[in-house]
Design an enzyme around this catalytic site. Structure first.
Site, PDB file in Angstrom:
ATOM      1  N   CYS A   2       0.867  -1.177   0.000  1.00 38.36           N
ATOM      2  CA  CYS A   2       0.000   0.000   0.000  1.00 38.36           C
ATOM      3  C   CYS A   2       0.898   1.219   0.000  1.00 38.36           C
ATOM      4  CB  CYS A   2      -0.910  -0.006   1.228  1.00 38.36           C
ATOM      5  SG  CYS A   2      -1.981   1.450   1.332  1.00 38.36           S
ATOM      6  N   GLU A 127      -3.687   1.313  -6.173  1.00 39.66           N
ATOM      7  CA  GLU A 127      -2.741   0.312  -6.649  1.00 39.66           C
ATOM      8  C   GLU A 127      -2.535   0.526  -8.147  1.00 39.66           C
ATOM      9  OE1 GLU A 127      -0.819  -1.645  -5.235  1.00 39.66           O
ATOM     10  OE2 GLU A 127      -1.628  -2.095  -3.245  1.00 39.66           O
TER      11      GLU A 127
END
Length: 345
Positions: A2, A127
């Site tokens: 992340c 992402e």
């Protein structure tokens, strides 16, 4: 991993969105600690600060451990045992902590065994999928309800707005060797990517052929309670909560988000892949679009008149016909759920 998140709610609304029930069943909102430091953002990266939930007992020894506080901390854990005078001299990246090594690596083990567990708050996280023409960003978040469009009524006690993504984290407190202000920092725990988003990570990590990770998401207040209440829930039980979840949805966003300096709603706005302009409103993304419009108050874009031009084609355009071949709708489904279609790696 992340590497980027968004958390755009104003401080007061963030507090309302984190309402919970304490050990006595009383409805409460967490109190802010250092609220003046919190800055909403659509594009947060490591080394920036962000909001986390933690047990009040970490700050007040005689407090009920089920009580929660909101605190602004820096992303990227600095261990309490770090001896140099400048935290930027830390030689390794601690923005993410892999779940399979969090009890063995010295950077995280000590804090975790001491119960320094926190919940990192975000609208969602980003992402990037590697493609032949570059990297395509996606925004990933909890499924939202239609109530999220009827939010932020002043004086309305119950929060009906955007459901925040709640990610498991570890925090620590570092004191400069020469004295000075204590530095609170956190790391986000990561797990193997769930099936629904694994196609974004089309490459696998060589070590053990491990699929690239995603944040460990705590789904529901009971999971949040167990993770935060370190006095009642021991580490061995709490770590069982760390596992992938399928209860997420996602959509592609513009490469505008790639630049960390860009901080407007355009970062999270849905786009249609292969199109030059953003996708129009559909049943799938109306909640997102309503949220984009209504979340301006108290956020980085404060006045409706200051909204960028792209928002008008989301909010005021009619929905396309059912026969429209819309890529976003295929992914999210009619109610904002990910489609069952499998994506090849």
């Amino acid at each position: 991993m992340c590497g980027r998140t968004a958390c755009s709610l104003a401080a007061d609304n963030l507090r309302r969105a984190c309402a919970y029930r304490d050990r006595r069943g009383q409805h409460r909102q967490p109190e802010w600690v250092r609220q003046e430091r919190y800055q909403p953002s659509y594009n947060k990266g490591p080394q920036s600060s962000g909001p986390v939930l933690l047990s009040r007992r970490h700050l007040q020894q005689d407090a009920d451990s089920s009580e929660r506080v909101l605190m602004d901390m820096r992303w990227g854990l600095v261990p309490s045992w770090f001896k140099q005078d400048n935290p930027s001299k830390l030689q390794f990246n601690t923005s993410n902590c892999r779940s399979d090594t969090m009890l063995s690596k010295s950077s995280y083990k000590g804090a975790l065994l001491k119960g320094k567990r926190c919940v990192v708050l975000a609208d969602g996280f980003y992402e990037w999928q590697q493609q032949s023409g570059g990297k395509q960003p996606y925004f990933i978040y909890f499924p939202q309800t239609k109530d999220a469009m009827d939010k932020e009524m002043e004086g309305d006690e119950e929060w009906k707005g955007w459901r925040l993504l709640t990610m498991a984290g570890i925090f620590d407190c570092w004191e400069p060797p020469g004295g000075g202000e204590m530095l609170y920092t956190y790391t986000i725990i990561t797990v193997d990517a769930s099936k629904d988003v694994s196609f974004i990570h089309h490459r696998q990590v060589r070590a053990g052929n491990r699929v690239a990770g995603m944040p460990a998401i705590l789904d529901g207040d009971e999971a949040i309670r167990k993770w935060l209440d370190f006095a009642e829930v021991p580490t061995q039980e709490a770590v069982k909560l760390i596992q992938p979840t399928e209860n997420i949805v996602f959509h592609p966003v513009s490469t505008f988000v790639n630049n960390i300096r860009n901080n407007t709603p355009e970062c999270v706005a849905p786009i249609e892949l292969g199109a030059k302009k953003e996708v129009k409103a559909t049943p799938s993304n109306k909640v997102m679009l309503g949220w984009l419009k209504s979340s301006q108050a108290g956020s980085p874009q404060k006045k409706e008149n200051d909204l960028p031009k792209w928002t008008s084609q989301f909010i005021h355009s009619p929905s396309p016909k059912k026969t429209s071949a819309d890529v976003l709708q295929q992914w999210l489904g009619k109610q904002g759920q990910p489609a069952a279609k499998k994506h090849k790696a």
